[in-house]
Write an enzyme that holds these catalytic residues in place. Structure first.
Site, PDB file in Angstrom:
ATOM      1  N   SER A 116      -4.012  -0.980  -4.362  1.00  0.00           N
ATOM      2  CA  SER A 116      -3.420  -2.165  -4.999  1.00  0.00           C
ATOM      3  C   SER A 116      -4.304  -2.598  -6.169  1.00  0.00           C
ATOM      4  O   SER A 116      -5.327  -1.956  -6.455  1.00  0.00           O
ATOM      5  CB  SER A 116      -3.287  -3.295  -3.973  1.00  0.00           C
ATOM      6  OG  SER A 116      -4.574  -3.766  -3.594  1.00  0.00           O
ATOM      7  N   ARG A 134     -10.304 -11.675  -3.266  1.00  0.00           N
ATOM      8  CA  ARG A 134     -10.393 -10.262  -3.673  1.00  0.00           C
ATOM      9  C   ARG A 134     -10.912 -10.092  -5.105  1.00  0.00           C
ATOM     10  O   ARG A 134     -10.982  -8.980  -5.624  1.00  0.00           O
ATOM     11  CB  ARG A 134      -9.013  -9.584  -3.568  1.00  0.00           C
ATOM     12  CG  ARG A 134      -8.493  -9.509  -2.160  1.00  0.00           C
ATOM     13  CD  ARG A 134      -7.198  -8.709  -2.086  1.00  0.00           C
ATOM     14  NE  ARG A 134      -6.425  -9.131  -0.942  1.00  0.00           N
ATOM     15  CZ  ARG A 134      -6.596  -8.682   0.306  1.00  0.00           C
ATOM     16  NH1 ARG A 134      -7.503  -7.766   0.572  1.00  0.00           N
ATOM     17  NH2 ARG A 134      -5.854  -9.131   1.298  1.00  0.00           N
ATOM     18  N   ASP A 178     -26.058  -2.106  -1.806  1.00  0.00           N
ATOM     19  CA  ASP A 178     -27.421  -1.550  -1.799  1.00  0.00           C
ATOM     20  C   ASP A 178     -27.395  -0.025  -1.675  1.00  0.00           C
ATOM     21  O   ASP A 178     -28.167   0.669  -2.346  1.00  0.00           O
ATOM     22  CB  ASP A 178     -28.241  -2.143  -0.647  1.00  0.00           C
ATOM     23  CG  ASP A 178     -28.735  -3.555  -0.937  1.00  0.00           C
ATOM     24  OD1 ASP A 178     -28.675  -3.998  -2.106  1.00  0.00           O
ATOM     25  OD2 ASP A 178     -29.190  -4.224   0.020  1.00  0.00           O
ATOM     26  N   TYR A 196       0.803  -1.234   0.000  1.00  0.00           N
ATOM     27  CA  TYR A 196       0.000   0.000   0.000  1.00  0.00           C
ATOM     28  C   TYR A 196       0.839   1.288   0.000  1.00  0.00           C
ATOM     29  O   TYR A 196       0.268   2.375  -0.095  1.00  0.00           O
ATOM     30  CB  TYR A 196      -0.962  -0.008   1.200  1.00  0.00           C
ATOM     31  CG  TYR A 196      -1.933  -1.179   1.143  1.00  0.00           C
ATOM     32  CD1 TYR A 196      -2.874  -1.268   0.115  1.00  0.00           C
ATOM     33  CD2 TYR A 196      -1.896  -2.199   2.092  1.00  0.00           C
ATOM     34  CE1 TYR A 196      -3.753  -2.342   0.035  1.00  0.00           C
ATOM     35  CE2 TYR A 196      -2.775  -3.279   2.026  1.00  0.00           C
ATOM     36  CZ  TYR A 196      -3.692  -3.347   0.996  1.00  0.00           C
ATOM     37  OH  TYR A 196      -4.563  -4.408   0.913  1.00  0.00           O
ATOM     38  N   ASN A 252     -13.215   3.712  -1.757  1.00  0.00           N
ATOM     39  CA  ASN A 252     -12.311   2.590  -1.530  1.00  0.00           C
ATOM     40  C   ASN A 252     -12.892   1.846  -0.331  1.00  0.00           C
ATOM     41  O   ASN A 252     -12.616   2.198   0.824  1.00  0.00           O
ATOM     42  CB  ASN A 252     -10.883   3.051  -1.255  1.00  0.00           C
ATOM     43  CG  ASN A 252      -9.940   1.860  -1.103  1.00  0.00           C
ATOM     44  OD1 ASN A 252     -10.386   0.711  -1.032  1.00  0.00           O
ATOM     45  ND2 ASN A 252      -8.643   2.127  -1.052  1.00  0.00           N
ATOM     46  N   HIS A 287      -8.980   1.525  -5.728  1.00  0.00           N
ATOM     47  CA  HIS A 287      -8.101   0.689  -4.904  1.00  0.00           C
ATOM     48  C   HIS A 287      -6.663   1.127  -5.111  1.00  0.00           C
ATOM     49  O   HIS A 287      -6.266   1.492  -6.230  1.00  0.00           O
ATOM     50  CB  HIS A 287      -8.233  -0.793  -5.263  1.00  0.00           C
ATOM     51  CG  HIS A 287      -9.602  -1.322  -5.002  1.00  0.00           C
ATOM     52  ND1 HIS A 287     -10.086  -1.554  -3.738  1.00  0.00           N
ATOM     53  CD2 HIS A 287     -10.614  -1.609  -5.847  1.00  0.00           C
ATOM     54  CE1 HIS A 287     -11.321  -1.987  -3.812  1.00  0.00           C
ATOM     55  NE2 HIS A 287     -11.677  -2.015  -5.085  1.00  0.00           N
TER      56      HIS A 287
HETATM   57  C1  DQA Z   1      -7.778  -2.248  -1.050  1.00  0.00           C
HETATM   58  C2  DQA Z   1      -7.798  -3.685  -1.587  1.00  0.00           C
HETATM   59  C3  DQA Z   1      -8.659  -4.568  -0.708  1.00  0.00           C
HETATM   60  O1  DQA Z   1      -8.662  -5.897  -1.212  1.00  0.00           O
HETATM   61  C4  DQA Z   1      -8.118  -4.598   0.697  1.00  0.00           C
HETATM   62  O2  DQA Z   1      -8.962  -5.347   1.543  1.00  0.00           O
HETATM   63  C5  DQA Z   1      -7.881  -3.239   1.263  1.00  0.00           C
HETATM   64  C6  DQA Z   1      -7.333  -2.199   0.391  1.00  0.00           C
HETATM   65  C7  DQA Z   1      -6.836  -1.346  -1.861  1.00  0.00           C
HETATM   66  O3  DQA Z   1      -6.992  -0.128  -1.780  1.00  0.00           O
HETATM   67  O4  DQA Z   1      -5.934  -1.834  -2.537  1.00  0.00           O
HETATM   68  O5  DQA Z   1      -8.034  -3.016   2.454  1.00  0.00           O
HETATM   69  O6  DQA Z   1      -9.089  -1.710  -1.163  1.00  0.00           O
END
Ligand code: DQA
Length: 145
Positions: free
Chosen positions: A103, A112, A88, A24, A75, A101
């Protein structure tokens, strides 16, 4: 005309900068907020930036964005992959919604691969580190032109 971009962040994003920096990055959430604020202002918009570890608080903020925002970036972090409540809530909005995101979840674990946010979003921006937020702000504002 509504002139505020809402950004909603989900669980554990308050730990940005120290949480798995190899995935991250080194920027903190307040670094991200400052960069987003600057980008929104440079394009004539205000920013509402929110983070919660609590699903229901995120739903409340999504509803607020629907009432007061020009667009919503979300996010949803881990709730992306689990939350029907967030799906919803997003479905009720009639403003542009962009999934963000840091990542690239599609290149990570199997759990994921499912997103409850993507089907109720205009588009998704993933995998560019915290720059994903800035790209999403530009995409959201461009879609309003
Ligand atoms: C995330 C990706 C998600 O899978 C993960 O649970 C996160 C961060 C991202 O910003 O890359 O907490 O949303």
């Amino acid at each position: 005309m509504k002139k505020t971009i809402y950004i909603v962040n989900g669980p554990n994003l308050n730990l940005l900068g120290t949480r798995e920096p190899e995935i991250y990055g080194a920027n903190t959430l307040s670094d991200v907020e400052m960069a987003c604020d600057k980008r929104c202002k440079s394009r004539g918009y205000a920013l509402s930036f929110f983070q919660s570890n609590i699903e229901g608080e995120m739903v409340d903020q999504i509803q607020k964005a629907g009432a007061k925002g020009a667009a919503l970036l979300i996010n949803a972090a881990a709730y992306t992959h689990t939350s029907v409540a967030i799906y919803d809530a997003l479905k009720t909005l009639d403003i542009p919604v962009i999934e963000v995101h840091i990542s690239q979840p599609a290149a990570r674990e199997a759990f994921r691969q499912q997103s409850f946010v993507a089907p109720v979003s205009m588009g998704s921006i993933s995998g560019f580190g915290t720059n994903s937020y800035l790209l999403a702000i530009d995409a959201a504002i461009d879609s309003l032109l």
